[in-house]
Design a protein around this motif. Sequence first.
Motif, PDB file in Angstrom:
ATOM      1  N   GLN A   1       0.816  -1.162   0.015  1.00  0.00           N
ATOM      2  CA  GLN A   1       0.145   0.170  -0.151  1.00  0.00           C
ATOM      3  C   GLN A   1       0.770   1.258  -0.014  1.00  0.00           C
ATOM      4  O   GLN A   1       0.439   2.327  -0.719  1.00  0.00           O
ATOM      5  CB  GLN A   1      -0.900   0.108   1.181  1.00  0.00           C
TER       6      GLN A   1
ATOM      7  N   GLN B   1      -1.581   6.380   2.992  1.00  0.00           N
ATOM      8  CA  GLN B   1      -1.515   5.334   1.798  1.00  0.00           C
ATOM      9  C   GLN B   1      -1.913   3.929   2.659  1.00  0.00           C
ATOM     10  O   GLN B   1      -2.615   3.316   1.752  1.00  0.00           O
ATOM     11  CB  GLN B   1       0.269   5.214   1.660  1.00  0.00           C
TER      12      GLN B   1
ATOM     13  N   GLY C   1      -5.407   2.924   0.831  1.00  0.00           N
ATOM     14  CA  GLY C   1      -5.151   1.647  -0.157  1.00  0.00           C
ATOM     15  C   GLY C   1      -5.775   0.352   0.222  1.00  0.00           C
ATOM     16  O   GLY C   1      -6.513  -0.183  -0.306  1.00  0.00           O
TER      17      GLY C   1
END
Lengths: 192, 192
Positions: A160, B160, B164
């Motif tokens: 990620q 992130q 994600g």
Amino acid sequence: MPRQVDHDQRRAELAEALWRLASTRGIEAVSLREVAAEAGVSMGRVQHYFASKDDMLAFALELANERAGARIRARLAGDPGPERILREVLTEMLGLNAESRQFLLLGIAFLNRAITSEAIATRMSDGDAELRGFLASLVAAAVGERRGVDPDREARILIQLAAGLGVEVALGQTAPDEAVATVDYYLRRLLG
Amino acid sequence: MPRQVDHDQRRAELAEALWRLASTRGIEAVSLREVAAEAGVSMGRVQHYFASKDDMLAFALELANERAGARIRARLAGDPGPERILREVLTEMLGLNAESRQFLLLGIAFLNRAITSEAIATRMSDGDAELRGFLASLVAAAVGERRGVDPDREARILIQLAAGLGVEVALGQTAPDEAVATVDYYLRRLLG
């Protein structure tokens, strides 16, 4: 087997034509007919090699993935050890060169299509599972049995992190050196 | 000021019509005309409230963001402290409820449009910077001056990670409890 080689080569040429068109206009706006024109072949040839646009996209994404793997291997001469491999794989995901940026933009378009196509969502998911397994094995090899570190969870986090930063670099939202510094920071904290 | 309230209310209704249409077909396929029909108003009304589709998308994304903030505040009664706020903000990003899933799918479509629109890429980037500042202040408050922890880097990583994973949950690629466990794992390692 020259026939198979030729087949793969033609498919790669069409995928490259798709990349060139998609990089300026986005993938949604590109038709198979335009890919044919860009590659200088007939629409019939394109349909001979790909059943649909999604089929071509999937191939283009897999080809980009293979080439990324080849670039990583080329940088890893000798016996690099798990830490260096880990760093190279993650760095390749950050969109620091034109090819990997292309790959990331393709990935965004693919993600967008996954909203309406379960087949694409599944396909992406399978690719992710493979990368996750690989990264988990590298983390396990690099940190050993350190208490509190779960290689599979770390692999999820690393994917990620690198993919998300890569997308931001590809879209010009984050500076490349900022992305590299963030991955380095994370690896330093993880690997000690 | 009833007029302003009315204006905001109408814009919100149109954004909701867009969400309903986009959730099954993706955003690229939805036209302003269809949004008008879905909301039961004329195309002229839609154009009165939004200059373009991108303008409507930007408003829809900001509205979704505000509502996410309201959901988080509703869950945070009393004096929750930085760790709990951090956990609630990240959990809200994981697509665990219908509204936040909708928000994530909208985010993907937005990302896809950012490939061809620098204005959208910049707009997303600004929103991200704000969230990053907020998360960094929470990390700083939660971990204090612990050696080796950089709140700004941690905020980047957390965004992130949660965004994600949220996208994967929204697309059915990752199980919600797996996403929650991964965020929990990370926070445990960060906060000790």
